[in-house]
Motif scaffolding. Structure first.
Motif, PDB file in Angstrom:
ATOM      1  N   ALA A   1      57.028  -1.166  21.187  1.00 46.56           N
ATOM      2  CA  ALA A   1      56.493  -2.509  21.000  1.00 46.56           C
ATOM      3  C   ALA A   1      56.144  -2.649  19.522  1.00 46.56           C
ATOM      4  O   ALA A   1      56.158  -1.658  18.775  1.00 46.56           O
ATOM      5  CB  ALA A   1      55.276  -2.749  21.886  1.00 46.56           C
TER       6      ALA A   1
ATOM      7  N   GLY B   1      51.706  -6.416  22.399  1.00 47.91           N
ATOM      8  CA  GLY B   1      52.701  -5.527  22.980  1.00 47.91           C
ATOM      9  C   GLY B   1      52.261  -4.078  22.936  1.00 47.91           C
ATOM     10  O   GLY B   1      52.463  -3.319  23.892  1.00 47.91           O
TER      11      GLY B   1
ATOM     12  N   GLN C   1      49.818  -3.396  25.643  1.00 50.58           N
ATOM     13  CA  GLN C   1      50.490  -3.202  26.927  1.00 50.58           C
ATOM     14  C   GLN C   1      51.122  -1.816  27.001  1.00 50.58           C
ATOM     15  O   GLN C   1      51.059  -1.144  28.029  1.00 50.58           O
ATOM     16  CB  GLN C   1      51.566  -4.265  27.133  1.00 50.58           C
ATOM     17  CG  GLN C   1      52.337  -4.110  28.434  1.00 50.58           C
ATOM     18  CD  GLN C   1      53.298  -5.256  28.689  1.00 50.58           C
ATOM     19  OE1 GLN C   1      53.102  -6.355  28.207  1.00 50.58           O
ATOM     20  NE2 GLN C   1      54.351  -4.991  29.446  1.00 50.58           N
TER      21      GLN C   1
ATOM     22  N   ASN D   1      62.609  -2.124  23.390  1.00 53.58           N
ATOM     23  CA  ASN D   1      61.370  -2.715  22.893  1.00 53.58           C
ATOM     24  C   ASN D   1      60.970  -3.791  23.893  1.00 53.58           C
ATOM     25  O   ASN D   1      61.710  -4.759  24.102  1.00 53.58           O
ATOM     26  CB  ASN D   1      61.576  -3.309  21.502  1.00 53.58           C
ATOM     27  CG  ASN D   1      60.279  -3.853  20.909  1.00 53.58           C
ATOM     28  OD1 ASN D   1      59.570  -4.614  21.544  1.00 53.58           O
ATOM     29  ND2 ASN D   1      59.993  -3.469  19.670  1.00 53.58           N
TER      30      ASN D   1
ATOM     31  N   GLU E   1      59.238  -6.155  23.790  1.00 56.72           N
ATOM     32  CA  GLU E   1      59.015  -7.488  23.242  1.00 56.72           C
ATOM     33  C   GLU E   1      60.262  -8.110  22.618  1.00 56.72           C
ATOM     34  O   GLU E   1      60.254  -9.308  22.320  1.00 56.72           O
ATOM     35  CB  GLU E   1      57.933  -7.434  22.168  1.00 56.72           C
ATOM     36  CG  GLU E   1      56.606  -6.887  22.648  1.00 56.72           C
ATOM     37  CD  GLU E   1      55.583  -6.867  21.541  1.00 56.72           C
ATOM     38  OE1 GLU E   1      54.841  -7.846  21.410  1.00 56.72           O
ATOM     39  OE2 GLU E   1      55.545  -5.866  20.784  1.00 56.72           O
TER      40      GLU E   1
ATOM     41  N   ARG F   1      57.341  -9.626  28.456  1.00 56.46           N
ATOM     42  CA  ARG F   1      57.057 -10.141  27.122  1.00 56.46           C
ATOM     43  C   ARG F   1      58.370 -10.454  26.410  1.00 56.46           C
ATOM     44  O   ARG F   1      59.452 -10.165  26.889  1.00 56.46           O
ATOM     45  CB  ARG F   1      56.250  -9.131  26.304  1.00 56.46           C
ATOM     46  CG  ARG F   1      54.953  -8.686  26.953  1.00 56.46           C
ATOM     47  CD  ARG F   1      54.076  -7.935  25.962  1.00 56.46           C
ATOM     48  NE  ARG F   1      53.775  -8.776  24.812  1.00 56.46           N
ATOM     49  CZ  ARG F   1      52.845  -9.734  24.812  1.00 56.46           C
ATOM     50  NH1 ARG F   1      52.130  -9.969  25.886  1.00 56.46           N
ATOM     51  NH2 ARG F   1      52.630 -10.451  23.734  1.00 56.46           N
ATOM     52  N   GLY F   2      58.258 -11.028  25.217  1.00 57.86           N
ATOM     53  CA  GLY F   2      59.428 -11.280  24.391  1.00 57.86           C
ATOM     54  C   GLY F   2      59.742 -12.754  24.249  1.00 57.86           C
ATOM     55  O   GLY F   2      59.293 -13.589  25.032  1.00 57.86           O
TER      56      GLY F   2
ATOM     57  N   ASN G   1      57.390 -15.663  24.893  1.00 57.17           N
ATOM     58  CA  ASN G   1      56.394 -15.133  25.827  1.00 57.17           C
ATOM     59  C   ASN G   1      56.065 -16.137  26.931  1.00 57.17           C
ATOM     60  O   ASN G   1      54.909 -16.248  27.364  1.00 57.17           O
ATOM     61  CB  ASN G   1      55.116 -14.706  25.091  1.00 57.17           C
ATOM     62  CG  ASN G   1      55.343 -13.473  24.236  1.00 57.17           C
ATOM     63  OD1 ASN G   1      55.905 -12.489  24.699  1.00 57.17           O
ATOM     64  ND2 ASN G   1      54.926 -13.524  22.981  1.00 57.17           N
TER      65      ASN G   1
END
Length: 435
Positions: A100, A105, A108, A258, A260, A411-412, A415
């Motif tokens: 992250a 992130g 998390q 990743n 995110e 996430r990402g 969001n």
């Protein structure tokens, strides 16, 4: 009571859950199984028709048993990947990197995933740490603010299309009949006398059965009122072409994910293409049903929104900038169906004793192609483990006043759950289709 071994059984859908269910039914001696699907296998809209998917083994459950279900089904699935000859050729135990790069992130990563406290992970603190996980020349980016963990074994990726087709061929060799095209395109479930007695297909034919198993994935709500328990949600992926030399360099790499921004795995052997997914909470295709309910309706498209392409390129700019401007050669949207708690929905229907549901992949279904069909057959035979039966049950109470915008821990991108209705006709890629 379990059906007789020669009972007529229909499986609606030949994707991940459908093929797995057909295989496990045949292995347990059921001799009259028919699978219906509107597409030839591998279906171009099946989430399982893909070059690769991430696989990870389960770990012992916590002291309070709170993650028993997730870890138990991971353990059973992973055992299939390493022991079942139908699936073992397609598993690559290359390792797995999770990362992250924003404060949220990273929180998390450490508070939910607890990566920094797991002994099987090596902590990665900066760009140099990430680059050492792969051969020189693969990871050339700056990895801005990235941190993560590297699990060197017990995880990796699978050749998804190969595994899906292997399950199909194995089931077929054991006597399962597959019907595709219009003759396999189920348009409605047939109800008589307060029960489901089979299905009707687009060609007008009625298929009667003693047991019907609905494994239609994101399309299931088009055939049955799911009481808001399924939210068809789509993700996006893109491919870039690699040279023969690059394919050799990128072989046997750990998965880089990743949570995110995206992930990639090694180029596929069939076409020499590198698949990149941009990570985000998903897209829905919102409309209003005839009854006035909000619904997300799946559609097939081998393109992605231009905003998705931009996210793919941003991920590459952070990790492999030497590839970030390379043209895309393929892209598609990939549908799944989220339950409110992301547990599978494997259950008898409360109103129809001859209807079984096998849906709700919730973004992690393909990993379980080795075993999910076994859970379905366990249910049919009355032997599904009690804690799994409770977790997978028909549970409309969990969807009362459902928050359709819930990102469900993902996430990402922006969001948030996005809407294909907000993507204009000229805001999609224009790549060659492979339908």
């Amino acid at each position: 009571m379990a059906p007789s071994k020669d009972a007529s059984i229909l499986v609606v859908g030949a994707g991940t859950f459908g093929c797995s269910t057909a295989l496990h039914l045949a292995r347990r001696g059921y001799t009259n199984v028919t699978v219906l699907d509107p597409y030839e296998l591998p279906s171009p809209i099946s989430a399982g028709n893909d070059v690769n998917k991430i696989i990870e083994e389960g770990s012992p459950d916590s002291d309070d048993g709170s993650n028993y279900v997730s870890q138990r089904i991971l353990q059973v699935a992973y055992e299939g990947w390493i022991k079942d000859p139908v699936f073992t050729p397609y598993f690559h135990n290359t390792g797995f990197i999770i990362a992250a790069h924003t404060p949220a992130g990273l929180e998390q990563l450490t508070k939910r995933e607890m990566v920094h406290k797991k002994s099987e992970y090596e902590w990665l603190d900066d760009a140099a740490d990430f680059k050492k996980t792969m051969p020189e020349g693969v990871l050339t980016g700056d990895f801005p603010n990235w941190k993560g963990g590297w699990k060197k074994e017990g995880a990796g990726w699978v050749f998804a299309r190969g595994a899906l087709m292997s399950a199909f061929r194995a089931a077929q060799s054991l006597g399962v009949k597959f019907v595709t095209g219009d003759p396999g395109n189920v348009t409605k479930l047939m109800e008589e006398g307060g029960d489901i007695v089979g299905v009707e297909t687009k060609d007008g034919k009625q298929h009667r059965a003693e047991l019907t198993i609905l494994a239609a994935g994101a399309n299931a709500p088009q055939l049955l009122d799911m009481k808001d328990q399924l939210r068809p949600t789509a993700w996006t992926l893109a491919h870039i072409k690699m040279t023969e030399e690059e394919c050799k360099l990128y072989k046997d790499l750990p998965v880089l994910f990743n949570l995110e921004s995206g992930f990639f795995m090694e180029p596929d052997a069939e076409r020499g293409e590198l698949k990149i997914c941009d990570e985000h909470p998903g897209y829905c295709n919102w409309s209003t049903s005839p009854s006035g309910h909000r619904q997300s309706v799946p559609f097939a498209k081998q393109q992605v929104p231009l905003e998705s392409e931009a996210r793919v390129r941003e991920f590459l700019s952070h990790t492999m900038p030497h590839l970030s401007s390379r043209p895309l050669v393929f892209a598609r949207i990939c549908w799944c169906a989220d339950t409110p708690d992301r547990n599978f929905l494997i259950s008898h229907h409360p109103d129809y004793k001859s209807l079984v549901l096998a849906v709700g992949g919730s973004g992690h279904g393909f990993m379980h192609i080795t075993s999910v069909g076994g859970f379905v057959v366990d249910l049919v035979e009355g032997g599904l483990e009690s804690r799994l039966r409770e977790a997978f049950r028909w549970r409309p109470e969990t969807a009362v006043d459902r928050d359709w915008e819930n990102v469900q821990g993902r996430r990402g991108g922006p969001n948030k759950v996005m809407n294909f209705g907000d993507v204009g006709e000229d805001e999609w890629t224009s790549l060659e289709s492979r339908l």
